[in-house]
Design a protein around this motif. Structure first.
Motif, PDB file in Angstrom:
ATOM      1  N   PRO A 220       2.173  -2.482  -2.426  1.00 17.64           N
ATOM      2  CA  PRO A 220       3.204  -1.793  -3.216  1.00 17.64           C
ATOM      3  C   PRO A 220       4.208  -0.961  -2.435  1.00 17.64           C
ATOM      4  O   PRO A 220       5.362  -0.870  -2.845  1.00 17.64           O
ATOM      5  CB  PRO A 220       2.380  -0.905  -4.155  1.00 17.64           C
ATOM      6  N   PHE A 221       3.787  -0.317  -1.338  1.00 18.60           N
ATOM      7  CA  PHE A 221       4.758   0.519  -0.623  1.00 18.60           C
ATOM      8  C   PHE A 221       5.919  -0.317  -0.105  1.00 18.60           C
ATOM      9  O   PHE A 221       7.062   0.137  -0.076  1.00 18.60           O
ATOM     10  CB  PHE A 221       4.091   1.261   0.541  1.00 18.60           C
ATOM     11  N   PHE A 222       5.631  -1.550   0.333  1.00 14.37           N
ATOM     12  CA  PHE A 222       6.707  -2.405   0.816  1.00 14.37           C
ATOM     13  C   PHE A 222       7.628  -2.765  -0.337  1.00 14.37           C
ATOM     14  O   PHE A 222       8.852  -2.833  -0.179  1.00 14.37           O
ATOM     15  CB  PHE A 222       6.154  -3.675   1.464  1.00 14.37           C
ATOM     16  N   ALA A 223       7.036  -2.977  -1.519  1.00  6.70           N
ATOM     17  CA  ALA A 223       7.861  -3.251  -2.694  1.00  6.70           C
ATOM     18  C   ALA A 223       8.765  -2.051  -2.990  1.00  6.70           C
ATOM     19  O   ALA A 223       9.936  -2.216  -3.342  1.00  6.70           O
ATOM     20  CB  ALA A 223       6.965  -3.574  -3.879  1.00  6.70           C
TER      21      ALA A 223
ATOM     22  N   PHE B 288      -3.883   9.184   8.310  1.00  2.79           N
ATOM     23  CA  PHE B 288      -3.020   9.156   7.118  1.00  2.79           C
ATOM     24  C   PHE B 288      -1.904   8.128   7.285  1.00  2.79           C
ATOM     25  O   PHE B 288      -1.652   7.309   6.393  1.00  2.79           O
ATOM     26  CB  PHE B 288      -2.449  10.557   6.900  1.00  2.79           C
ATOM     27  N   LEU B 289      -1.250   8.153   8.472  1.00  5.35           N
ATOM     28  CA  LEU B 289      -0.136   7.228   8.695  1.00  5.35           C
ATOM     29  C   LEU B 289      -0.615   5.783   8.717  1.00  5.35           C
ATOM     30  O   LEU B 289       0.073   4.884   8.242  1.00  5.35           O
ATOM     31  CB  LEU B 289       0.582   7.570  10.004  1.00  5.35           C
ATOM     32  N   PHE B 290      -1.815   5.556   9.250  1.00  4.61           N
ATOM     33  CA  PHE B 290      -2.344   4.193   9.260  1.00  4.61           C
ATOM     34  C   PHE B 290      -2.642   3.724   7.841  1.00  4.61           C
ATOM     35  O   PHE B 290      -2.396   2.554   7.509  1.00  4.61           O
ATOM     36  CB  PHE B 290      -3.591   4.111  10.130  1.00  4.61           C
ATOM     37  N   ALA B 291      -3.157   4.617   7.009  1.00  5.89           N
ATOM     38  CA  ALA B 291      -3.400   4.248   5.611  1.00  5.89           C
ATOM     39  C   ALA B 291      -2.078   3.884   4.925  1.00  5.89           C
ATOM     40  O   ALA B 291      -2.007   2.913   4.159  1.00  5.89           O
ATOM     41  CB  ALA B 291      -4.082   5.401   4.881  1.00  5.89           C
ATOM     42  N   VAL B 292      -1.040   4.675   5.217  1.00  7.71           N
ATOM     43  CA  VAL B 292       0.287   4.372   4.655  1.00  7.71           C
ATOM     44  C   VAL B 292       0.734   2.992   5.121  1.00  7.71           C
ATOM     45  O   VAL B 292       1.241   2.178   4.340  1.00  7.71           O
ATOM     46  CB  VAL B 292       1.311   5.452   5.076  1.00  7.71           C
ATOM     47  N   LEU B 293       0.525   2.708   6.427  1.00 16.22           N
ATOM     48  CA  LEU B 293       0.928   1.418   6.975  1.00 16.22           C
ATOM     49  C   LEU B 293       0.203   0.278   6.254  1.00 16.22           C
ATOM     50  O   LEU B 293       0.795  -0.754   5.946  1.00 16.22           O
ATOM     51  CB  LEU B 293       0.630   1.372   8.474  1.00 16.22           C
ATOM     52  N   LEU B 294      -1.095   0.485   5.990  1.00 19.64           N
ATOM     53  CA  LEU B 294      -1.861  -0.548   5.295  1.00 19.64           C
ATOM     54  C   LEU B 294      -1.272  -0.854   3.926  1.00 19.64           C
ATOM     55  O   LEU B 294      -1.355  -1.978   3.439  1.00 19.64           O
ATOM     56  CB  LEU B 294      -3.321  -0.123   5.144  1.00 19.64           C
TER      57      LEU B 294
END
Lengths: 530, 336
Positions: free
Chosen positions: B65-68, B178-184
Motif C-alpha cells: 500500500p505505501f507504494f500505492a 522502523f525505516l526497514f518496516a516502512v520499506l517493506l
C-alpha cells in the motif's frame, strides 16, 4: 632560523596534503596514467553520443526535401549505385538538385563504404531512386552507427594522440588537468549535437585535423601535411585552418639551413596526397572543374539564414545583397578574410611555435567564420576546435565561446527538435567544466589592486553579465513566445547580434594574444629547430 | 565547511547523472512504463477500496500500500500537467510526450531520495571510500538501465534501504528497524533482507538482559506492527486483506518470471528442458507447454514438462489458515 624552517616544512606539508585531497577526488580515474584516463572518459563520451543518437535528426519526417540525414543517405545511394565519374555529374540517374554531392571526394569514398555497410544489413535503404525519403527504425540505427563508428575510429584516436603529445611536452601538467582537458575535448556539446543529432560527419575531418595538429606538435611535419590534406579532401571547410598550417610550416622551413628543401618536401607530400585522393577526377579538366564547381556554390549568396558572422549581422544596416553583385561580394569577402588572417600568419612566419600555432588555428578559423562567403551556423565548430585544444590556457574565454557557440546554433537545433539534448549537453558541459578539483573550478588569480583597471573590469563584468542574462532569457523567449508579424525572424536576429559581438571580441582578444607572443620568442626555439 | 563542499560535490555527481538520464528520455521503455502510468490512474480515479480489486487493465497493483500511496501522490502532479495521464479508461497505453516526460522526470526526481540515503551513509566515511561509493551508486549503470530505461522506481526504494542502514551504522537501531518496516510496505521484495535485519536487531538491540531486552523487543515489535497497521489497516477495515495478499504474492505466475533471474531454479528449468528434449528423442510423448516462460501476467501456469511442479503457496495457505502469525511466517515461506 629554526622557526622559519619549521614553517616552511609545515607549508610544504599543507601543500602536499592539499594536492593529495585534490587528487583523492579523481584518484580512481587518473592513477593508472593517461591511457586509462582516456579510455574511461572516451567510454562515457561514447555513451553520451549514443544517448543523443536516440533523438530526431535534421529533416525527420518532413518531405519532400527532408534534411542533412537524407542528404547523407542519398550520397550513399549515389556512390554505391553509380560509377565514380558520375558522382558529381548531373544526369538522369543523378539529379544534382536533390542533394547533389557538394563535398570533396573523400566524403564520397566514405559514403561509399558506409553505403556498403547499409546495403549489407538493409538493401532497401540505399537502392537507387526507390530509397528517397527512406525513414525506418533500422535505417536510422544503421546511419547513426556509421557516425558513431567514424567518431570512434578517427576522432577519438586523434584526440588521444593530441592529449598524449600535448601533456607529455607540458611538464607542469597535473593528472587532473589532463583528465579535465580530455573531457573538454571529447564532450564538446556542439560537435556531439551536430554529428549525432543533426547528422553530419564533422568528426572525420576534424579528427584528421586534430591528428595533423598533434603531428605538428610532435615535429612530424610530413605526416601533418598528409593528414591535413586528407582533412581538406573530406570537407572543404577545413580550408579555414589552411593559413595557420601554411604560415607555421613556412616559418619553420625558413628557420632551417635549407628552406627550399623543406618547402619542396612538404609541397610534394601535399600534391602527392591530393593526387591519390582525387585520382579519378584528374584525367580531364572538365571532371576536375565539375567537382570544384560543386564545392563552391557561389550562386547561393554571401550568407544564408541567420549566421553570426560579419556579413549577416551588418546586413541589418547595410543590405549587401542589394548593393553588390555576387562577383564583387566574392572579391570583397576574400579581401576581408585575407586581411583578417594576415596578422596571425605573419606572426607565425616570423616566430613559429607550438603555442602560436594553436592560436594561429583559432585566429584563421575565426577570420574565415566572420568574413568568408556562404558560412553556415555549423561552421562555428571550426573555431571551437582549436579553442578546446587551448582550453587549459584560455580557461574562461573558452567557456564563454562554447556557450555562445551553442547559443548561435540554438535556432537550428530547435528546428531539428533537439531542444532536450541541447539543454542536457549544455548542462553536462558546464558541470564537467566546473568539476570538483578540476581546472575550471580553480579560483581566479588575484589581481593587483589598481583603481584604473577596476572601473574597466567592473564595466566588463557588468556587460558580460548583462549579455549572459539576456541570452538565458532569450532561450525561454524563443521557445515560448511568437515573434511579431512584421519581423518574423526577430529572435534569430537578436541571437545573431549577441553571438557576433561575443565572437568578434573573442577573435580580437586571441589575435592580440598571438601577436604578443612575438615578444616572447626565444632563441632556444631557433636552436631546437636546426 | 568541509561538509558543505562535500554536499556540493555529491550534488555535482548527481547532476551529471541527471544530464545522462535526461538524454535517455525518448529511449525504449518496457511494459513497466504502462504499469506505473496505470497505477497513477488507478490510485487517482478510484477510492482506496478499489485499488486492489480493479481489473480495468491487466497490469494490476501488486506492490504494497505505501507504494500505492506514493503513486497517488505523484498522480496529483500528473493530473495538473495532463489529465489524460490519470484517466482510468482513456489513458490506457497513453504515449503522448506529456506522459513520457512526466514519468521519466518523476523517476529522476525520486532518485534524490537515493541521493539522501547515500549522503547519510557516507557522511563519516574517509575521502577515498566516499568518492568510490558515490561513483558506484550515483553513477550505477544497472540502476540507470532498470530505472531510467526499463522503467521502475528502484532508486527511490534503495534510498529507504540505505537510509535505514545509515541509522543502523550510527547505532540508532530502532530508527533503522522502523525505516526497514516502512520499506517493506513499499516493496515486499526487500523482505529477502528481513532475516538479516531480524537477527541483527535481535542481537544488537534486544540482547540486553531479560527485562531490558524483552522490553526493547516489545518496543521494536510495536513499531513494526504500527507501520504495518498504517499500511494494511485500511484494507483490513474493508475486508480486502486476502485480495491484497493475492495480488502481492501472485504464485499463479509460476516459479520463474518471463526473463529468468540467474538463481538456483534456472538449473531446475534447464534440467527439465534437457530431460524433455532427450525423452522426446527416445520416443516418449512429453507434453511440452508452449511458451511457458514468457508470461508475466497473473495467471495459472504449470511450466514443467518432466520434473515435478514446485508449489509454494498451496500447502502454505492451509498452514496460514490454521495459524495466524506475523512477518516471521512470511520470512519462513519465502525461503521454502
Amino acid at each position: 632560523m629554526g622557526k622559519k624552517k619549521e614553517k616552511k616544512k609545515i607549508n610544504e606539508k599543507v601543500d602536499v596534503e592539499a594536492v593529495e585531497i585534490e587528487d583523492d577526488t579523481w584518484w580512481w580515474l587518473t592513477h593508472k596514467g593517461i591511457g586509462a584516463t582516456f579510455l574511461c572518459i572516451s567510454v562515457f563520451a561514447l555513451l553520451v553520443r549514443v544517448a543523443v543518437s536516440l533523438h530526431p535528426y535534421s529533416g525527420a519526417g518532413s518531405p519532400p526535401k527532408f534534411g542533412d540525414y537524407e542528404a547523407q543517405r542519398h550520397w550513399m545511394e549515389i556512390t554505391l549505385n553509380l560509377p565514380v565519374l558520375e558522382w558529381y555529374r548531373n544526369s538522369t540517374s543523378n539529379d544534382l538538385s536533390y542533394w547533389g554531392l557538394d563535398y570533396p571526394p573523400l566524403t564520397a569514398y566514405q559514403s561509399y563504404f558506409h553505403g556498403l555497410f547499409l546495403r549489407f544489413f538493409d538493401p532497401d535503404s540505399v537502392s537507387l531512386f526507390t530509397s528517397r525519403g527512406y525513414e525506418t527504425y533500422v535505417g536510422k540505427l544503421l546511419m547513426r552507427w556509421t557516425v558513431l563508428s567514424s567518431d570512434t575510429l578517427i576522432f577519438f584516436p586523434a584526440i588521444f594522440y593530441f592529449a598524449f603529445v600535448y601533456h607529455s611536452s607540458c611538464h607542469s601538467s597535473r593528472k587532473n588537468d589532463c583528465a579535465w582537458h580530455i573531457a573538454m575535448l571529447l564532450l564538446n556539446p556542439c560537435l556531439i549535437l551536430i554529428d549525432h543529432g543533426h547528422f553530419q560527419y564533422n568528426c572525420i575531418s576534424l579528427g584528421l585535423t586534430v591528428a595533423a595538429i598533434a603531428a605538428i606538435l610532435s615535429q612530424r611535419e610530413l605526416l601533418a601535411s598528409c593528414l591535413f590534406t586528407l582533412a581538406l579532401s573530406h570537407k572543404q571547410m577545413s580550408v579555414y585552418y589552411a593559413p595557420a598550417f601554411f604560415s607555421h610550416l613556412l616559418g619553420k622551413c625558413l628557420r632551417r639551413k635549407n628552406p627550399i628543401h623543406g618547402v619542396a618536401k612538404l609541397g610534394l607530400t601535399v600534391l602527392g596526397t591530393f593526387t591519390v585522393v582525387w585520382w579519378p577526377y584528374l584525367h580531364s579538366t572538365d571532371a576536375l572543374l565539375g567537382v570544384l564547381s560543386r564545392l563552391a556554390p557561389f550562386e547561393r549568396g554571401i550568407y544564408e539564414d541567420y549566421v553570426a558572422n560579419f556579413w549577416c549581422t551588418s546586413s541589418v544596416i547595410i543590405k549587401w545583397k542589394r548593393l553588390f553583385s555576387v562577383h564583387s561580394l566574392k572579391f570583397i569577402s576574400l579581401t576581408a578574410t585575407v586581411l583578417t588572417c594576415l596578422p596571425s600568419m605573419v606572426q607565425q612566419v616570423m616566430a613559429p611555435s607550438s603555442r602560436g600555432f594553436l592560436y594561429g588555428l583559432l585566429n584563421s578559423s575565426f577570420a574565415f567564420y566572420l568574413f568568408s562567403f556562404q558560412v553556415h551556423e555549423k561552421s562555428i565548430l571550426l573555431p571551437l576546435l582549436p579553442a578546446s585544444l587551448l582550453a587549459l590556457e584560455e580557461r574562461r574565454p573558452f567557456k564563454w565561446l562554447m556557450f555562445y557557440g551553442l547559443f548561435s546554433m540554438f535556432p537550428l537545433l530547435c528546428r531539428d527538435k533537439l531542444v532536450l539534448p541541447y539543454f542536457a549537453l549544455h548542462a553536462l558541459f558546464m558541470l564537467l567544466y566546473l568539476a570538483p578539483c578540476g581546472h575550471g573550478a580553480r579560483p581566479r588569480n588575484a589581481r593587483p589592486n589598481n583603481t584604473k583597471f577596476d572601473y574597466f573590469d567592473s564595466f566588463k563584468t557588468f556587460m558580460n553579465g548583462f549579455i549572459y542574462l539576456s541570452s538565458l532569457i532569450l532561450h525561454i523567449v524563443y521557445l515560448t513566445m511568437h515573434p511579431p508579424e512584421k519581423f518574423p525572424y526577430l529572435f534569430e536576429a537578436i541571437i545573431m547580434l549577441i553571438c557576433f559581438y561575443q565572437f568578434a571580441v573573442f577573435a580580437f582578444y586571441t589575435n592580440v594574444k598571438q601577436w604578443s607572443l612575438l615578444d616572447h620568442s626565444t632563441t632556444d626555439e631557433e636552436k631546437k629547430l636546426i | 565547511m568541509e561538509s558543505s563542499s562535500s554536499t556540493r560535490q555529491l550534488l555535482w555527481f548527481f547532476a551529471i547523472a541527471v544530464c545522462v538520464k535526461l538524454l535517455l528520455i525518448p529511449a525504449y521503455h518496457s511494459t513497466d512504463f504502462e504499469v506505473h502510468r496505470h497505477w497513477l490512474a488507478l490510485t487517482h480515479s478510484l477510492p482506496l477500496s478499489n485499488w486492489y480489486a480493479d481489473e480495468t487493465s491487466p497490469w494490476t497493483l501488486d506492490y504494497p500500500p505505501f507504494f500505492a500511496c506514493f503513486e497517488r501522490f505523484l498522480s496529483i502532479f500528473a493530473h495538473y500537467i495532463d489529465p489524460q495521464i490519470v484517466d482510468l479508461h482513456n489513458g490506457l497505453n497513453y504515449r503522448a510526450n506529456s506522459a513520457i516526460y512526466f514519468l521519466r522526470i518523476s523517476v529522476i526526481l525520486s532518485d534524490l531520495w537515493l541521493l539522501y540515503g547515500v549522503y547519510r551513509l557516507t557522511k563519516n566515511a574517509d575521502v577515498k571510500r566516499r568518492y568510490l561509493i558515490w561513483v558506484l551508486i550515483v553513477w550505477s549503470p544497472a540502476l540507470v538501465m532498470v530505472d531510467h530505461l526499463h522503467f521502475q522506481y528502484n532508486g527511490f526504494l534503495l534510498g529507504w534501504l540505505l537510509l535505514s542502514i545509515s541509522f543502523l551504522q550510527e547505532g540508532k537501531d530502532l530508527m533503522g528497524g522502523f525505516l526497514f518496516a516502512v520499506l517493506l510496505c513499499f516493496k515486499h521484495l526487500f523482505a529477502v533482507a528481513a532475516p538479516v535485519y531480524f537477527v541483527y536487531l535481535l542481537r544488537h538491540y534486544c540482547w540486553k538482559g531479560l527485562v531490558r531486552g524483552f522490553s526493547r523487543l516489545s518496543v521494536l515489535g510495536a513499531v513494526v506492527v504500527a507501520v504495518f497497521a498504517a499500511a494494511y489497516g485500511p484494507f483490513l477495515y474493508h475486508g480486502q486483506i486476502q485480495q491484497v495478499f493475492n495480488r502481492m504474492f501472485p504464485f499463479g505466475r509460476g516459479l520463474c518470471h518471463a526473463y529468468w533471474a540467474p538463481n538456483f531454479w534456472v538449473f531446475y528449468i534447464i534440467l527439465d528442458k534437457v530431460f524433455s528434449f532427450f525423452l522426446k528423442k527416445f520416443g516418449f510423448s512429453i507434453q511440452i507447454p508452449a511458451a511457458s516462460f514468457t508470461g508475466g501476467l497473473v495467471g495459472d501456469s504449470s511450466p514443467f514438462a518432466v520434473l515435478p511442479k514446485v508449489i509454494a503457496c498451496n500447502r502454505l495457505k492451509q498452514y496460514l489458515k490454521k495459524k495466524k502469525k506475523t512477518q516471521w511466517t512470511w520470512c519462513k515461506f519465502l525461503t521454502t
